[in-house]
Design a protein around this motif. Sequence first.
Motif, PDB file in Angstrom:
ATOM      1  N   ILE A  67      -7.704  -1.230   2.072  1.00  0.00           N
ATOM      2  CA  ILE A  67      -8.434  -0.428   1.207  1.00  0.00           C
ATOM      3  C   ILE A  67      -8.855   0.938   1.199  1.00  0.00           C
ATOM      4  N   ASN A  68      -9.323   1.664   0.416  1.00  0.00           N
ATOM      5  CA  ASN A  68      -8.975   2.551   0.398  1.00  0.00           C
ATOM      6  C   ASN A  68     -10.051   3.510   0.560  1.00  0.00           C
ATOM      7  N   ALA A  69     -11.389   3.649   1.193  1.00  0.00           N
ATOM      8  CA  ALA A  69     -12.221   3.923   1.203  1.00  0.00           C
ATOM      9  C   ALA A  69     -13.168   5.197   0.778  1.00  0.00           C
ATOM     10  N   HIS A  70     -12.133   6.148   0.545  1.00  0.00           N
ATOM     11  CA  HIS A  70     -12.377   7.577  -0.396  1.00  0.00           C
ATOM     12  C   HIS A  70     -10.903   8.170  -0.501  1.00  0.00           C
ATOM     13  N   GLY A  71     -11.602   8.275  -2.263  1.00  0.00           N
ATOM     14  CA  GLY A  71     -10.447   9.428  -3.267  1.00  0.00           C
ATOM     15  C   GLY A  71     -10.653   9.924  -3.923  1.00  0.00           C
ATOM     16  N   THR A 124      -1.898  -1.147  -0.456  1.00  0.00           N
ATOM     17  CA  THR A 124      -3.175  -1.180  -0.708  1.00  0.00           C
ATOM     18  C   THR A 124      -3.820  -1.329  -2.155  1.00  0.00           C
ATOM     19  N   THR A 125      -4.745  -1.856  -1.809  1.00  0.00           N
ATOM     20  CA  THR A 125      -4.945  -3.388  -3.093  1.00  0.00           C
ATOM     21  C   THR A 125      -6.375  -2.826  -3.961  1.00  0.00           C
ATOM     22  N   CYS A 126      -7.157  -1.972  -3.150  1.00  0.00           N
ATOM     23  CA  CYS A 126      -8.542  -1.628  -3.444  1.00  0.00           C
ATOM     24  C   CYS A 126      -9.126  -0.813  -3.188  1.00  0.00           C
ATOM     25  N   PHE A 127      -9.647  -0.174  -3.599  1.00  0.00           N
ATOM     26  CA  PHE A 127      -9.767   1.751  -3.615  1.00  0.00           C
ATOM     27  C   PHE A 127     -11.482   2.143  -3.662  1.00  0.00           C
ATOM     28  N   GLU A 143      -7.231  -2.305 -16.876  1.00  0.00           N
ATOM     29  CA  GLU A 143      -5.965  -2.472 -17.327  1.00  0.00           C
ATOM     30  C   GLU A 143      -5.008  -2.738 -16.227  1.00  0.00           C
ATOM     31  N   LEU A 144      -5.318  -2.177 -15.234  1.00  0.00           N
ATOM     32  CA  LEU A 144      -3.824  -2.710 -14.442  1.00  0.00           C
ATOM     33  C   LEU A 144      -3.964  -4.030 -13.225  1.00  0.00           C
ATOM     34  N   ASN A 145      -5.151  -4.103 -12.886  1.00  0.00           N
ATOM     35  CA  ASN A 145      -5.850  -4.910 -12.396  1.00  0.00           C
ATOM     36  C   ASN A 145      -5.686  -4.404 -10.683  1.00  0.00           C
ATOM     37  N   MET A 146      -6.391  -3.738 -10.388  1.00  0.00           N
ATOM     38  CA  MET A 146      -6.667  -3.417  -9.106  1.00  0.00           C
ATOM     39  C   MET A 146      -8.053  -3.715  -8.772  1.00  0.00           C
TER      40      MET A 146
END
Length: 442
Positions: A67-71, A124-127, A143-146
């Motif tokens: 989980i990329n919590a900031h970007g 990474t599955t969530c951002f 659209e990309l199921n992220m």
Amino acid sequence: MLTQVDALLHARWIVPVDDKQSILEHHSIAIHQGKILDILPTDQIHQCYSSKHDQNLENQLLMPGLINAHGHAAMSLFRGLADDLELMTWLQEHIWPAESKWVSPDFVRDGTRLAIAEMLRSGTTCFSDMYFYPDIAAETVTELNMRAQICCPILDFPTPWAKDADEGIHKALKVNAAQRHNPLVKIAFGPHAPYTVSDEPLRKLASLQEELQIPIQMHLHETAFEVTEAEKQGLRPIARLEQLGILGPHFQAVHVTQANTEDLLTLARYDVKVVHCPESNLKLASGFCPVDKMQKAGITVALGTDGAASNNDLDLFGEMQTAAQLAKAVAGDAAAVPAFEAIRMATLNGAIALGIDDITGSLVKGKAADIIAIDMSRLETLPVYNPISQLVYTRMADKVKHVWVNGKILVRDGILTQIDTEKLKQQARQWGEKIRAGDSHD
């Protein structure tokens, strides 16, 4: 009678990220309707479940998706545009002018697709994304199921998204209403920083947060300059935010490289979540987040990459390694932020910070099947004494084999299943050529 499930994954190791710091050997995961139905020893799973999609992941490790919590996802199209500059020079003389010139719905759509592709391929599955045209970013994610938290940007001055903070807040509420029932997207307010958002919009956000339970993410105490300039007005930024009533368990403070004892006590008292972006902070010489002190104070610390314009990659495994090693140097203690804690920062702590730990962040019955499989048989990972050590102290992004979000496979054998990689490369090159040519004419 055996229970029919959608898929069975059989792995050499599973790291579920639990309080026991478990490493399960020769275990399997049963997936049904996008969720984890069960985790059992492999020699027992077939006594309970059957599936047409049995996957034997020999010498592979399963763990929660990162989980990329900031970007700032779309800023991938500015990767390498301006390097080796301090933050305010980088922002004011390069990034903000480039954004004013180039950012558009098409830029955000293409840049977000590029970022999602890079993140998925590296596990990474969530951002969490804070950028202009958040409505377009939310569409692209869906659209990309992220899975994502989309932070709607709020600043006092005109941006490509809004003319001022009031319009930014109004538009954010519209995006939130449109995405309210989207299971993959959660909307947050994204006031940029204390030095770009004045008191009145922040008071308004504090009231709206309490009323609507919308999280708030903000760059905070990112540089010494930010803090010293604020002190000239009488209050450090954290103290000012406390006075405005905006701090709380749904507040996500990004960077926090300049924190004294009083700052840490305040963050802990309000259960503020901190998002640590070590590589971006190092590149911009912004300072060092005191992660060990924060954790000892009971503050939840998650991990982020920041945007690819200041990192310059979105590799959260690399961020884990940097975070663990940097914390030891800052604390002067080789035991600070041990490997498992770094993994937790990149998974469960990220989910807690974003308020979605009931959905994702660990491999637990009932949670979404957001799972990554990592090849542990590569030359660079052998021998495997402790797989947790390898996950943190050996660069692992290129060893990600498979990625599932909500049980749907988005990376198979290292190949994106829903994104045309060659088309994406072509689009990125075209943007690069256009931006380069435009800059050369200025």
